[in-house]
Design a protein around this motif. Sequence first.
Motif, PDB file in Angstrom:
ATOM      1  N   PRO A  80       0.851  -1.193   0.000  1.00  0.00           N
ATOM      2  CA  PRO A  80       0.000   0.000   0.000  1.00  0.00           C
ATOM      3  C   PRO A  80       0.889   1.246   0.000  1.00  0.00           C
ATOM      4  O   PRO A  80       1.906   1.294   0.697  1.00  0.00           O
ATOM      5  N   VAL A  81       0.519   2.233  -0.798  1.00  0.00           N
ATOM      6  CA  VAL A  81       1.315   3.457  -0.900  1.00  0.00           C
ATOM      7  C   VAL A  81       0.379   4.658  -0.850  1.00  0.00           C
ATOM      8  O   VAL A  81      -0.620   4.709  -1.569  1.00  0.00           O
ATOM      9  N   ARG A  82       0.718   5.609  -0.006  1.00  0.00           N
ATOM     10  CA  ARG A  82      -0.015   6.871   0.072  1.00  0.00           C
ATOM     11  C   ARG A  82       0.870   7.955  -0.534  1.00  0.00           C
ATOM     12  O   ARG A  82       2.022   8.140  -0.116  1.00  0.00           O
ATOM     13  N   ILE A  83       0.346   8.673  -1.507  1.00  0.00           N
ATOM     14  CA  ILE A  83       1.072   9.765  -2.138  1.00  0.00           C
ATOM     15  C   ILE A  83       0.323  11.062  -1.862  1.00  0.00           C
ATOM     16  O   ILE A  83      -0.843  11.203  -2.231  1.00  0.00           O
ATOM     17  N   GLN A  84       0.984  11.981  -1.184  1.00  0.00           N
ATOM     18  CA  GLN A  84       0.399  13.274  -0.839  1.00  0.00           C
ATOM     19  C   GLN A  84       0.547  14.224  -2.026  1.00  0.00           C
ATOM     20  O   GLN A  84       1.579  14.230  -2.706  1.00  0.00           O
ATOM     21  N   PHE A  85      -0.458  15.055  -2.247  1.00  0.00           N
ATOM     22  CA  PHE A  85      -0.364  16.097  -3.263  1.00  0.00           C
ATOM     23  C   PHE A  85       0.373  17.299  -2.691  1.00  0.00           C
ATOM     24  O   PHE A  85       0.489  17.456  -1.476  1.00  0.00           O
ATOM     25  N   ASP A  86       0.834  18.175  -3.568  1.00  0.00           N
ATOM     26  CA  ASP A  86       1.549  19.375  -3.117  1.00  0.00           C
ATOM     27  C   ASP A  86       0.592  20.487  -2.696  1.00  0.00           C
ATOM     28  O   ASP A  86       1.017  21.537  -2.242  1.00  0.00           O
ATOM     29  N   HIS A  87      -0.716  20.251  -2.844  1.00  0.00           N
ATOM     30  CA  HIS A  87      -1.742  21.190  -2.397  1.00  0.00           C
ATOM     31  C   HIS A  87      -3.039  20.402  -2.200  1.00  0.00           C
ATOM     32  O   HIS A  87      -3.149  19.271  -2.651  1.00  0.00           O
ATOM     33  N   VAL A  88      -3.987  20.990  -1.539  1.00  0.00           N
ATOM     34  CA  VAL A  88      -5.288  20.352  -1.334  1.00  0.00           C
ATOM     35  C   VAL A  88      -6.126  20.588  -2.590  1.00  0.00           C
ATOM     36  O   VAL A  88      -6.316  21.732  -3.013  1.00  0.00           O
ATOM     37  N   LEU A  89      -6.613  19.487  -3.171  1.00  0.00           N
ATOM     38  CA  LEU A  89      -7.418  19.590  -4.386  1.00  0.00           C
ATOM     39  C   LEU A  89      -8.761  20.238  -4.092  1.00  0.00           C
ATOM     40  O   LEU A  89      -9.391  19.952  -3.075  1.00  0.00           O
ATOM     41  N   LYS A  90      -9.207  21.084  -5.004  1.00  0.00           N
ATOM     42  CA  LYS A  90     -10.475  21.796  -4.825  1.00  0.00           C
ATOM     43  C   LYS A  90     -11.662  21.037  -5.408  1.00  0.00           C
ATOM     44  O   LYS A  90     -12.763  21.114  -4.889  1.00  0.00           O
ATOM     45  N   ASN A  91     -11.416  20.336  -6.527  1.00  0.00           N
ATOM     46  CA  ASN A  91     -12.514  19.677  -7.230  1.00  0.00           C
ATOM     47  C   ASN A  91     -11.934  18.694  -8.250  1.00  0.00           C
ATOM     48  O   ASN A  91     -10.719  18.517  -8.327  1.00  0.00           O
ATOM     49  N   SER A  92     -12.819  18.091  -9.039  1.00  0.00           N
ATOM     50  CA  SER A  92     -12.372  17.090 -10.002  1.00  0.00           C
ATOM     51  C   SER A  92     -11.485  17.690 -11.091  1.00  0.00           C
ATOM     52  O   SER A  92     -10.558  17.039 -11.568  1.00  0.00           O
ATOM     53  N   GLU A  93     -11.737  18.924 -11.469  1.00  0.00           N
ATOM     54  CA  GLU A  93     -10.895  19.576 -12.472  1.00  0.00           C
ATOM     55  C   GLU A  93      -9.479  19.772 -11.931  1.00  0.00           C
ATOM     56  O   GLU A  93      -8.491  19.539 -12.640  1.00  0.00           O
ATOM     57  N   ASP A  94      -9.368  20.181 -10.692  1.00  0.00           N
ATOM     58  CA  ASP A  94      -8.068  20.342 -10.047  1.00  0.00           C
ATOM     59  C   ASP A  94      -7.362  18.985  -9.958  1.00  0.00           C
ATOM     60  O   ASP A  94      -6.159  18.881 -10.192  1.00  0.00           O
TER      61      ASP A  94
END
Length: 93
Positions: free
Chosen positions: A63-77
């Motif tokens: 299992p691998v968790r990958i963090q984004f560099d920012h919090v996503l706002k929506n599906s487009e983001d």
Amino acid sequence: MSEPFSTQVSDRICSHMNEDRGDALLIYAQTFGSLTHATSAQMLSIDPEGMNLSVQVNNATLPVRIQFDHVLKNSEDAHDTLIAMVGQGRSQG
């Protein structure tokens, strides 16, 4: 207007990625999960802060968790971020 990030959005993104973008999932695992010997990956879930993958490495499933560099706002983001991450992974590889 893009829809807010929900379980349905996560399920739709995961389905699309697993069916059509296995190459991108492998890049995420190898580059952002630091699993350079990964041979395949599956997206289990995605949320505004990151994604959860199931990754094959040396006949083991991790299992691998990958963090984004920012919090996503929506599906487009999410879409834009996932594409940018593939580009970043390819340029590092």
